[in-house]
Design an enzyme around this catalytic site. Structure first.
Site, PDB file in Angstrom:
ATOM      1  N   LYS A  55       7.059   7.895  16.311  1.00 21.06           N
ATOM      2  CA  LYS A  55       7.963   8.444  15.298  1.00 21.06           C
ATOM      3  C   LYS A  55       9.165   9.148  15.959  1.00 21.06           C
ATOM      4  O   LYS A  55      10.272   9.127  15.415  1.00 21.06           O
ATOM      5  CB  LYS A  55       7.214   9.385  14.356  1.00 21.06           C
ATOM      6  CG  LYS A  55       6.151   8.671  13.509  1.00 21.06           C
ATOM      7  CD  LYS A  55       6.730   7.500  12.725  1.00 21.06           C
ATOM      8  CE  LYS A  55       5.718   6.848  11.794  1.00 21.06           C
ATOM      9  NZ  LYS A  55       6.238   5.713  11.035  1.00 21.06           N
ATOM     10  N   ASP A 101       3.621 -10.595   9.445  1.00 21.86           N
ATOM     11  CA  ASP A 101       2.974  -9.655  10.359  1.00 21.86           C
ATOM     12  C   ASP A 101       4.021  -9.199  11.383  1.00 21.86           C
ATOM     13  O   ASP A 101       4.524 -10.013  12.171  1.00 21.86           O
ATOM     14  CB  ASP A 101       1.799 -10.347  11.070  1.00 21.86           C
ATOM     15  CG  ASP A 101       1.038  -9.384  11.969  1.00 21.86           C
ATOM     16  OD1 ASP A 101       1.566  -8.296  12.302  1.00 21.86           O
ATOM     17  OD2 ASP A 101      -0.103  -9.725  12.352  1.00 21.86           O
ATOM     18  N   THR A 117      -2.175   8.831   0.750  1.00 16.56           N
ATOM     19  CA  THR A 117      -2.237   7.363   0.801  1.00 16.56           C
ATOM     20  C   THR A 117      -3.490   6.992   1.596  1.00 16.56           C
ATOM     21  O   THR A 117      -4.213   7.868   2.080  1.00 16.56           O
ATOM     22  CB  THR A 117      -1.021   6.758   1.538  1.00 16.56           C
ATOM     23  OG1 THR A 117      -1.095   7.130   2.918  1.00 16.56           O
ATOM     24  CG2 THR A 117       0.302   7.230   0.956  1.00 16.56           C
ATOM     25  N   SER A 127       0.830  -1.213   0.000  1.00 14.18           N
ATOM     26  CA  SER A 127       0.000   0.000   0.000  1.00 14.18           C
ATOM     27  C   SER A 127       0.864   1.262   0.000  1.00 14.18           C
ATOM     28  O   SER A 127       2.048   1.208   0.351  1.00 14.18           O
ATOM     29  CB  SER A 127      -0.862  -0.029   1.283  1.00 14.18           C
ATOM     30  OG  SER A 127      -1.590   1.153   1.451  1.00 14.18           O
ATOM     31  N   GLY A 128       0.259   2.355  -0.419  1.00 14.69           N
ATOM     32  CA  GLY A 128       0.799   3.702  -0.199  1.00 14.69           C
ATOM     33  C   GLY A 128       2.271   3.903  -0.519  1.00 14.69           C
ATOM     34  O   GLY A 128       2.755   3.611  -1.607  1.00 14.69           O
ATOM     35  N   ILE A 129       3.004   4.410   0.463  1.00 16.79           N
ATOM     36  CA  ILE A 129       4.418   4.771   0.270  1.00 16.79           C
ATOM     37  C   ILE A 129       5.255   3.539  -0.051  1.00 16.79           C
ATOM     38  O   ILE A 129       6.048   3.544  -0.987  1.00 16.79           O
ATOM     39  CB  ILE A 129       4.948   5.507   1.527  1.00 16.79           C
ATOM     40  CG1 ILE A 129       4.253   6.879   1.648  1.00 16.79           C
ATOM     41  CG2 ILE A 129       6.468   5.676   1.465  1.00 16.79           C
ATOM     42  CD1 ILE A 129       4.543   7.633   2.942  1.00 16.79           C
ATOM     43  N   VAL A 184       1.027  12.672   3.101  1.00 19.02           N
ATOM     44  CA  VAL A 184       1.173  12.122   1.755  1.00 19.02           C
ATOM     45  C   VAL A 184      -0.147  11.435   1.392  1.00 19.02           C
ATOM     46  O   VAL A 184      -0.748  10.761   2.236  1.00 19.02           O
ATOM     47  CB  VAL A 184       2.322  11.084   1.747  1.00 19.02           C
ATOM     48  CG1 VAL A 184       2.465  10.444   0.375  1.00 19.02           C
ATOM     49  CG2 VAL A 184       3.635  11.727   2.175  1.00 19.02           C
ATOM     50  N   TYR A 192       1.128   7.912  17.910  1.00 20.86           N
ATOM     51  CA  TYR A 192       1.857   8.021  16.646  1.00 20.86           C
ATOM     52  C   TYR A 192       3.070   8.946  16.798  1.00 20.86           C
ATOM     53  O   TYR A 192       4.178   8.613  16.366  1.00 20.86           O
ATOM     54  CB  TYR A 192       0.903   8.554  15.577  1.00 20.86           C
ATOM     55  CG  TYR A 192       1.467   8.564  14.173  1.00 20.86           C
ATOM     56  CD1 TYR A 192       1.714   7.379  13.492  1.00 20.86           C
ATOM     57  CD2 TYR A 192       1.725   9.765  13.508  1.00 20.86           C
ATOM     58  CE1 TYR A 192       2.217   7.383  12.192  1.00 20.86           C
ATOM     59  CE2 TYR A 192       2.217   9.783  12.215  1.00 20.86           C
ATOM     60  CZ  TYR A 192       2.465   8.583  11.555  1.00 20.86           C
ATOM     61  OH  TYR A 192       2.952   8.601  10.268  1.00 20.86           O
TER      62      TYR A 192
HETATM   63  N1  LIG Z   1       0.746   8.880   4.454  1.00 17.99           N
HETATM   64  C1  LIG Z   1       1.262   9.840   5.195  1.00 17.99           C
HETATM   65  O1  LIG Z   1       0.749  10.982   5.227  1.00 17.99           O
HETATM   66  C2  LIG Z   1       2.515   9.590   6.010  1.00 17.99           C
HETATM   67  C3  LIG Z   1       3.187  10.704   6.544  1.00 17.99           C
HETATM   68  C4  LIG Z   1       4.332  10.508   7.305  1.00 17.99           C
HETATM   69  C5  LIG Z   1       4.801   9.220   7.533  1.00 17.99           C
HETATM   70  N2  LIG Z   1       4.134   8.161   7.004  1.00 17.99           N
HETATM   71  C6  LIG Z   1       4.663   6.823   7.321  1.00 17.99           C
HETATM   72  O2  LIG Z   1       4.934   6.111   6.129  1.00 17.99           O
HETATM   73  C7  LIG Z   1       4.719   4.709   6.350  1.00 17.99           C
HETATM   74  C8  LIG Z   1       3.768   4.197   5.272  1.00 17.99           C
HETATM   75  O3  LIG Z   1       2.534   4.886   5.384  1.00 17.99           O
HETATM   76  P1  LIG Z   1       1.409   4.853   4.253  1.00 17.99           P
HETATM   77  O4  LIG Z   1       0.789   6.182   4.206  1.00 17.99           O
HETATM   78  O5  LIG Z   1       1.950   4.227   3.033  1.00 17.99           O
HETATM   79  O6  LIG Z   1       0.358   3.870   4.968  1.00 17.99           O
HETATM   80  P2  LIG Z   1      -0.645   2.786   4.392  1.00 17.99           P
HETATM   81  O7  LIG Z   1      -1.033   3.078   2.979  1.00 17.99           O
HETATM   82  O8  LIG Z   1      -1.702   2.652   5.428  1.00 17.99           O
HETATM   83  O9  LIG Z   1       0.269   1.462   4.391  1.00 17.99           O
HETATM   84  C9  LIG Z   1       0.727   0.906   5.585  1.00 17.99           C
HETATM   85  C10 LIG Z   1       1.454  -0.386   5.247  1.00 17.99           C
HETATM   86  O10 LIG Z   1       1.891  -0.985   6.460  1.00 17.99           O
HETATM   87  C11 LIG Z   1       1.574  -2.376   6.427  1.00 17.99           C
HETATM   88  N3  LIG Z   1       1.397  -2.857   7.783  1.00 17.99           N
HETATM   89  C12 LIG Z   1       0.675  -2.285   8.785  1.00 17.99           C
HETATM   90  N4  LIG Z   1       0.718  -3.046   9.884  1.00 17.99           N
HETATM   91  C13 LIG Z   1       1.505  -4.119   9.596  1.00 17.99           C
HETATM   92  C14 LIG Z   1       1.933  -5.262  10.313  1.00 17.99           C
HETATM   93  N5  LIG Z   1       1.553  -5.487  11.586  1.00 17.99           N
HETATM   94  N6  LIG Z   1       2.735  -6.163   9.701  1.00 17.99           N
HETATM   95  C15 LIG Z   1       3.113  -5.983   8.413  1.00 17.99           C
HETATM   96  N7  LIG Z   1       2.736  -4.911   7.674  1.00 17.99           N
HETATM   97  C16 LIG Z   1       1.939  -4.003   8.254  1.00 17.99           C
HETATM   98  C17 LIG Z   1       0.305  -2.448   5.581  1.00 17.99           C
HETATM   99  O11 LIG Z   1       0.193  -3.696   4.949  1.00 17.99           O
HETATM  100  P3  LIG Z   1      -0.872  -4.862   5.272  1.00 17.99           P
HETATM  101  O12 LIG Z   1      -2.122  -4.245   5.767  1.00 17.99           O
HETATM  102  O13 LIG Z   1      -0.978  -5.591   3.956  1.00 17.99           O
HETATM  103  O14 LIG Z   1      -0.152  -5.668   6.290  1.00 17.99           O
HETATM  104  C18 LIG Z   1       0.598  -1.391   4.518  1.00 17.99           C
HETATM  105  O15 LIG Z   1       1.342  -1.955   3.465  1.00 17.99           O
HETATM  106  C19 LIG Z   1       4.204   4.573   7.781  1.00 17.99           C
HETATM  107  O16 LIG Z   1       5.273   4.304   8.656  1.00 17.99           O
HETATM  108  C20 LIG Z   1       3.678   5.965   8.089  1.00 17.99           C
HETATM  109  O17 LIG Z   1       3.687   6.253   9.456  1.00 17.99           O
HETATM  110  C21 LIG Z   1       3.007   8.304   6.250  1.00 17.99           C
END
Ligand SMILES: NC(=O)c1ccc[n+]([C@@H]2O[C@H](COP(=O)([O-])OP(=O)(O)OC[C@H]3O[C@@H](n4cnc5c(N)ncnc54)[C@H](OP(=O)(O)O)[C@@H]3O)[C@@H](O)[C@H]2O)c1
Length: 253
Positions: free
Chosen positions: A161, A65, A192, A20-22, A190, A157
């Site tokens: 971080k 996981d 996502t 997903s996402g990033i 971002v 959160y």
């Molecule tokens: N989007 C933003 O605005 C933003 C901003 C700053 C930082 N970030 C950071 O960037 C990272 C990615 O965020 P995102 O926006 O791409 O989020 P996202 O789209 O919700 O994706 C989160 C990912 O984490 C995986 N995940 C969650 N719990 C897990 C677990 N217990 N075991 C294995 N995989 C797990 C999910 O996969 P499954 O559900 O398939 O396991 C998914 O692939 C995160 O660390 C987030 O804090 C995001």
């Protein structure tokens, strides 16, 4: 130093959160730069979708996981033995799970810390095992601007971080002698699923306020992928123990 110090040609990189996402966008971008990707998350169909979007050959997916922290060391060792040692690791698996303090139970707090922090500790510790990595190697952990500032309902959160950035500094010092650089990227908001969930919770109006706090608007996953490309590449060979802010100007105010 090679002709293009930003190239990732031939590097084998594990990317968590790649369903997903990033994480997914990082996997796609790095594959375009010549890297071989191991995409990790819990959801196999979504990982297979990521796999179908990768360029080049030799990529793979793994269901894992990260709440099963005790299994990470053996799992990584097996992967390195059956595939090949890793040149890099990008830890993009994470949860935000907003919750006001008055409503936040201890298990909610612990799940955020386990997913975002303890998993990172176990991944770093497992990565440095003999035979798991190939020096010079690079680890990139996903932090957030929330390591430095805050929003209501994000105490877990923000704490997670902040811990990621401190962990990165400490690991960088300890692993420099082993040829492993350790850094973080700290994105602003971002576009996502995580940002969509936040919008669902705070509502359109509050999200518009958050968006206005980003002078360059909200980010795209590719904006973060470019920064991660740099940190993984030989161009960043003198960069360790830091956090690269990629936030459209959010923290400048
Ligand atoms: N989007 C933003 O605005 C933003 C901003 C700053 C930082 N970030 C950071 O960037 C990272 C990615 O965020 P995102 O926006 O791409 O989020 P996202 O789209 O919700 O994706 C989160 C990912 O984490 C995986 N995940 C969650 N719990 C897990 C677990 N217990 N075991 C294995 N995989 C797990 C999910 O996969 P499954 O559900 O398939 O396991 C998914 O692939 C995160 O660390 C987030 O804090 C995001």
């Amino acid at each position: 130093m090679q002709d293009n110090p930003f190239s990732l040609d031939g590097k084998f990189i594990m990317i968590t959160g790649a369903s997903s996402g990033i994480g997914r966008e990082v996997a796609i971008w790095l594959s375009k730069q010549g890297a071989r990707i191991l995409a990790v998350a819990r959801d196999l169909p979504r990982l297979e979708e990521t796999l179908s979007l990768l360029h080049g050959e030799g990529h793979a997916v793994e269901v894992f996981d990260f709440l099963n922290a005790n299994d990470i060391a053996g799992w990584m060792k097996r992967l390195a033995l059956t595939m090949s040692p890793f040149d890099g690791l990008v830890h993009a698996a994470g949860v935000q799970s907003p919750m006001p303090i008055r409503a936040m139970a201890l298990d909610h707090w612990e799940k955020i810390l386990a997913t975002n922090v303890t998993s990172g500790f176990c991944l770093i510790k497992s990565f440095r095992q003999k035979g798991v990595y190939r020096s010079p190697a690079s680890i990139v952990m996903l932090s957030s601007v929330m390591a430095q500032v805050a929003q209501p309902a994000l105490m877990g959160y923000c704490a997670s971080k902040g811990a990621v950035e401190s962990m990165v500094r400490a690991a960088a010092l300890e692993l420099s002698g082993e040829g492993i650089r350790v850094n973080a990227v700290a994105p602003g908001v971002v576009r996502t699923e995580m940002a969509e969930k936040l919008k669902g919770l705070v509502g359109e109006d509050s999200m518009a306020v958050i968006e206005r706090k980003h002078p360059l608007g909200l980010g795209e996953p590719l904006d973060v992928a470019y920064a991660i490309n740099y940190l993984l590449s030989p161009a960043a060979r003198w960069v360790t123990g830091t956090s690269l802010v990629v936030d459209g100007g959010y923290l400048a105010e």
